[in-house]
Design a protein around this motif. Sequence first.
Motif, short mmCIF file in Angstrom:
data_model
loop_
_atom_site.label_atom_id
_atom_site.label_comp_id
_atom_site.label_asym_id
_atom_site.label_seq_id
_atom_site.Cartn_x
_atom_site.Cartn_y
_atom_site.Cartn_z
N ILE A 10 0.86 -1.05 -0.09
CA ILE A 10 0.16 0.35 0.26
C ILE A 10 1.06 1.23 -0.03
N ASN A 11 1.27 1.33 0.84
CA ASN A 11 2.81 2.60 1.23
C ASN A 11 3.22 2.14 -0.55
N VAL A 12 3.74 1.36 -1.04
CA VAL A 12 4.31 1.01 -2.25
C VAL A 12 3.34 2.40 -3.57
N LEU A 13 2.57 1.58 -3.28
CA LEU A 13 0.98 2.52 -4.55
C LEU A 13 0.74 4.07 -4.21
N PHE A 14 1.04 4.22 -2.53
CA PHE A 14 1.51 6.01 -2.64
C PHE A 14 2.17 6.67 -3.65
N HIS A 15 3.28 6.02 -3.99
CA HIS A 15 4.45 6.76 -4.48
C HIS A 15 4.07 7.01 -6.00
N PHE A 16 3.31 5.98 -6.48
CA PHE A 16 2.52 6.31 -7.71
C PHE A 16 2.06 7.65 -7.63
N ALA A 17 1.49 7.82 -6.65
CA ALA A 17 0.64 9.80 -6.56
C ALA A 17 1.31 10.80 -6.00
N TYR A 18 2.83 10.48 -5.64
CA TYR A 18 3.32 11.21 -4.75
C TYR A 18 1.96 11.09 -2.64
N LEU A 19 1.22 10.42 -2.96
CA LEU A 19 0.15 10.71 -2.02
C LEU A 19 0.94 10.17 -0.46
N ASN A 20 2.22 10.16 0.11
CA ASN A 20 2.58 9.18 1.13
C ASN A 20 2.70 10.04 1.84
N SER A 21 2.43 11.82 1.85
CA SER A 21 2.86 12.35 3.00
C SER A 21 1.05 12.96 3.28
N PHE B 26 -1.56 10.51 4.27
CA PHE B 26 -1.07 9.54 4.26
C PHE B 26 -0.49 9.13 5.49
N ASN B 27 0.41 9.88 5.96
CA ASN B 27 1.52 9.78 6.59
C ASN B 27 2.40 8.87 6.87
N GLN B 28 2.69 9.13 5.60
CA GLN B 28 3.40 6.87 5.37
C GLN B 28 5.07 7.31 4.51
N PRO B 29 5.86 7.31 4.90
CA PRO B 29 7.06 7.45 4.85
C PRO B 29 7.76 7.03 3.81
N TYR B 30 8.53 7.62 2.22
CA TYR B 30 8.36 7.64 1.06
C TYR B 30 10.16 6.32 1.60
N LEU B 31 9.77 5.11 0.62
CA LEU B 31 10.77 4.18 1.01
C LEU B 31 12.47 4.86 0.68
N ASN B 32 12.56 5.85 0.56
CA ASN B 32 13.55 6.76 -0.47
C ASN B 32 13.09 7.69 0.51
N PRO B 33 13.95 7.96 1.43
CA PRO B 33 13.96 8.96 1.73
C PRO B 33 14.27 10.66 1.47
N VAL B 34 15.00 10.68 -0.57
CA VAL B 34 15.20 11.83 -0.50
C VAL B 34 13.77 11.55 -1.70
N TRP C 19 11.07 12.78 -0.82
CA TRP C 19 9.66 13.66 -0.38
C TRP C 19 10.06 15.37 -0.82
N THR C 20 10.93 15.42 -1.21
CA THR C 20 10.75 16.52 -2.44
C THR C 20 10.12 16.06 -3.80
N LEU C 21 10.40 15.06 -4.28
CA LEU C 21 9.43 14.76 -5.33
C LEU C 21 8.00 15.06 -5.24
N GLY C 22 7.49 14.76 -4.16
CA GLY C 22 6.36 14.84 -3.75
C GLY C 22 5.84 16.50 -3.29
N ILE C 23 7.24 17.59 -3.11
CA ILE C 23 6.91 19.03 -2.60
C ILE C 23 6.33 19.24 -4.05
N ILE D 249 0.36 23.05 7.36
CA ILE D 249 -0.42 21.70 6.72
C ILE D 249 1.36 20.49 6.71
N PRO D 250 0.85 19.71 6.99
CA PRO D 250 1.93 18.83 7.05
C PRO D 250 1.76 18.25 5.90
N ALA D 251 0.29 17.66 5.34
CA ALA D 251 0.14 16.77 4.19
C ALA D 251 0.63 17.38 2.67
N LEU D 252 1.08 18.83 3.04
CA LEU D 252 1.21 19.66 1.92
C LEU D 252 2.25 21.01 1.70
#
Length: 270
Positions: free
Chosen positions: A65-76, A78-86, A88-92, A128-131
Amino acid sequence: MGVQMFFLLSGFIICWSIPNNYDWSMARTFILKRITRIEPPFIISVILLLVVQYILVPNYKPDWINVLFHFAYLNSFFNQPYLNPVYWTLGIEFQFYLLIAVIFPLINKKFGFLILIAISIIPLFVNIPALGLINVFPGFAIGICLFLIRVNSLTLKYSLTLLILIVLTFLVEGPLQTSATLIAFLILILPIKSNSFIRFFSKISFSLYLTHDIIGSTYVVHLGSLLPKTFLWKAFEFSSSCIISVLFAYLFYLMIEKPFFLLSKKIVYR
């Protein structure tokens, strides 16, 4: 601190890539071009990470489920960590694409600079942590302001806007982040000539960003577990990991990123 530089550069270069006659009817094309440019290399890097973890980590079981969140940059969201710590900047960055697709026709207007200031002020009053984009938007805004100056020339209005945005960056993000942002600003305004070294790393920068932690950091950790813990051996681990990371990023660029970069260029605004 390099992340702060990246945000300012994104604010400038993404606006620079948008046509002068851009309006909201072109938003879909803009987003499609950006998705084509960054999404396939990103997803392939996620697959690469999963393969590396599967090989090296005993009984590795990813959270799909966490992996699927990556496809749409939804981790933040749903308060889920990215598999690769870098990552997070792509989500932003993707949040920025959505925002600039909406506000670009407005910031190009007479009072558009007020929109940059208004959005940059928001994190002073609400978190707004999610944004995540909102919390770092002042850096993007400085890049956008520099774009407006390049297009419309430096005026008192833009000079004051720039000063306000720098102050807001300091208040929202702190002195170190502001310093990094200003270094990126200086790089853009100084007459630095292009050369082969800069061109090479400019070319592979996205691929290096996506893969350096997967390849380089993994290499350092596992080689470090085998070699003595002396300064010279650690220096060898670090320097050789840099070389390996760059070489791998270059191959990743040629085989993965470049084809999708060229494909994005074929998507044209009508």
